[in-house]
Design an enzyme around this catalytic site. Structure first.
Site, PDB file in Angstrom:
ATOM      1  N   CYS A   2       0.853  -1.183   0.000  1.00  0.00           N
ATOM      2  CA  CYS A   2       0.000   0.000   0.000  1.00  0.00           C
ATOM      3  C   CYS A   2       0.891   1.236   0.000  1.00  0.00           C
ATOM      4  CB  CYS A   2      -0.884   0.029   1.247  1.00  0.00           C
ATOM      5  SG  CYS A   2      -2.074  -1.314   1.344  1.00  0.00           S
ATOM      6  N   ARG A  46      -4.648   1.904  -1.343  1.00  0.00           N
ATOM      7  CA  ARG A  46      -4.825   0.558  -0.790  1.00  0.00           C
ATOM      8  C   ARG A  46      -4.738  -0.544  -1.835  1.00  0.00           C
ATOM      9  NH1 ARG A  46     -10.129  -2.258   1.881  1.00  0.00           N
ATOM     10  NH2 ARG A  46      -8.986  -3.923   2.897  1.00  0.00           N
ATOM     11  N   LEU A  47      -3.965  -1.544  -1.479  1.00  0.00           N
ATOM     12  CA  LEU A  47      -3.993  -2.823  -2.168  1.00  0.00           C
ATOM     13  C   LEU A  47      -4.707  -3.766  -1.209  1.00  0.00           C
ATOM     14  CD1 LEU A  47      -3.160  -4.656  -4.520  1.00  0.00           C
ATOM     15  CD2 LEU A  47      -1.048  -5.131  -3.262  1.00  0.00           C
ATOM     16  N   SER A  48      -5.926  -4.158  -1.559  1.00  0.00           N
ATOM     17  CA  SER A  48      -6.772  -4.946  -0.662  1.00  0.00           C
ATOM     18  C   SER A  48      -6.300  -6.389  -0.607  1.00  0.00           C
ATOM     19  CB  SER A  48      -8.223  -4.907  -1.129  1.00  0.00           C
ATOM     20  OG  SER A  48      -8.673  -3.580  -1.198  1.00  0.00           O
ATOM     21  N   ILE A  49      -5.832  -6.814   0.554  1.00  0.00           N
ATOM     22  CA  ILE A  49      -5.409  -8.203   0.743  1.00  0.00           C
ATOM     23  C   ILE A  49      -6.240  -8.823   1.856  1.00  0.00           C
ATOM     24  CG2 ILE A  49      -3.505  -9.732   1.376  1.00  0.00           C
ATOM     25  CD1 ILE A  49      -1.646  -7.689  -0.029  1.00  0.00           C
ATOM     26  N   ASN A  72       1.014   0.355   5.925  1.00  0.00           N
ATOM     27  CA  ASN A  72       1.426  -0.609   4.913  1.00  0.00           C
ATOM     28  C   ASN A  72       2.163  -1.728   5.617  1.00  0.00           C
ATOM     29  OD1 ASN A  72       2.229  -1.850   2.450  1.00  0.00           O
ATOM     30  ND2 ASN A  72       4.155  -0.742   2.513  1.00  0.00           N
ATOM     31  N   GLY A  73       1.770  -2.963   5.357  1.00  0.00           N
ATOM     32  CA  GLY A  73       2.518  -4.061   5.935  1.00  0.00           C
ATOM     33  C   GLY A  73       1.661  -5.222   6.354  1.00  0.00           C
ATOM     34  N   GLU A  74       2.232  -5.975   7.278  1.00  0.00           N
ATOM     35  CA  GLU A  74       1.555  -7.159   7.810  1.00  0.00           C
ATOM     36  C   GLU A  74       1.962  -7.348   9.269  1.00  0.00           C
ATOM     37  OE1 GLU A  74       1.166 -11.947   6.888  1.00  0.00           O
ATOM     38  OE2 GLU A  74       2.383 -10.687   5.576  1.00  0.00           O
ATOM     39  N   ASP A  97      -5.615  -6.256   9.832  1.00  0.00           N
ATOM     40  CA  ASP A  97      -4.677  -6.073  10.936  1.00  0.00           C
ATOM     41  C   ASP A  97      -4.546  -4.599  11.317  1.00  0.00           C
ATOM     42  OD1 ASP A  97      -3.440  -5.581   8.488  1.00  0.00           O
ATOM     43  OD2 ASP A  97      -1.612  -6.686   8.948  1.00  0.00           O
TER      44      ASP A  97
END
Length: 165
Positions: A2, A46-49, A72-74, A97
């Site tokens: 993102c 946003r990149l929707s994951i 941005n991240g995980e 998250d």
């Protein structure tokens, strides 16, 4: 991946902000939005994951609209942290998250939150009532975050090109 973008300035220019944010569209082609405050602006592409629904859109805020985040991240341990925070009375509206950041900040403060989250991340978190902006990245710097002083404004971004726009 993102795109995150933030500006702290005594003279926020929305058009210039949006133009710079648009340079990050390739990082998050699914959705883009901004939140503007007195002298702070947060933007997100946003990149929707996780949870591609609208409930996962950013900048995201808590129920009281005190804390806003572009991220941005995980966060690898977000499910455990979500369960902990739900037991403490926090409500979650998405399966992302990201909500762990706003609710975790309210529960533990920035230091306590950073001690608990595990993963790869970069985010800007704005506490509206405290008038504080935090720019944070993971311990190894896996997710990029750049910052610069431009014409008296602090500019923070996932990519350098949007800082110099």
């Amino acid at each position: 991946m993102c795109g995150i973008f933030a500006v702290v300035s005594s003279s926020l220019d929305r058009a210039s902000f949006e133009k710079a944010l648009n340079l990050l569209n390739h990082r998050g082609p699914d959705y883009a939005a901004s939140s503007f405050f007195e002298n702070v602006a947060l933007g997100h592409t946003r990149l929707s994951i996780l949870d591609p629904s609208t409930m996962g859109h950013q900048p995201m805020h808590d129920d009281g609209q005190r804390v806003f985040v572009t991220y941005n991240g995980e966060i690898y341990n977000y499910k455990n942290l979500t369960r902990t925070l739900k037991k403490r009375g926090y409500r979650f509206h998405s399966e992302t998250d990201t909500e762990v950041l706003v609710n975790g900040y309210l529960e533990w403060g920035i230091s306590g939150l950073l001690k608990r989250i595990e993963g790869m991340f970069a985010f800007c978190l704005y506490d509206k009532s405290e008038k504080k902006l935090y720019a944070v990245r993971d311990r190894f710097g896996l997710k990029p975050i750049y910052f610069s002083l431009v014409d008296g404004s602090i500019v923070i971004s996932s990519e350098i090109k949007s800082i110099s726009a």
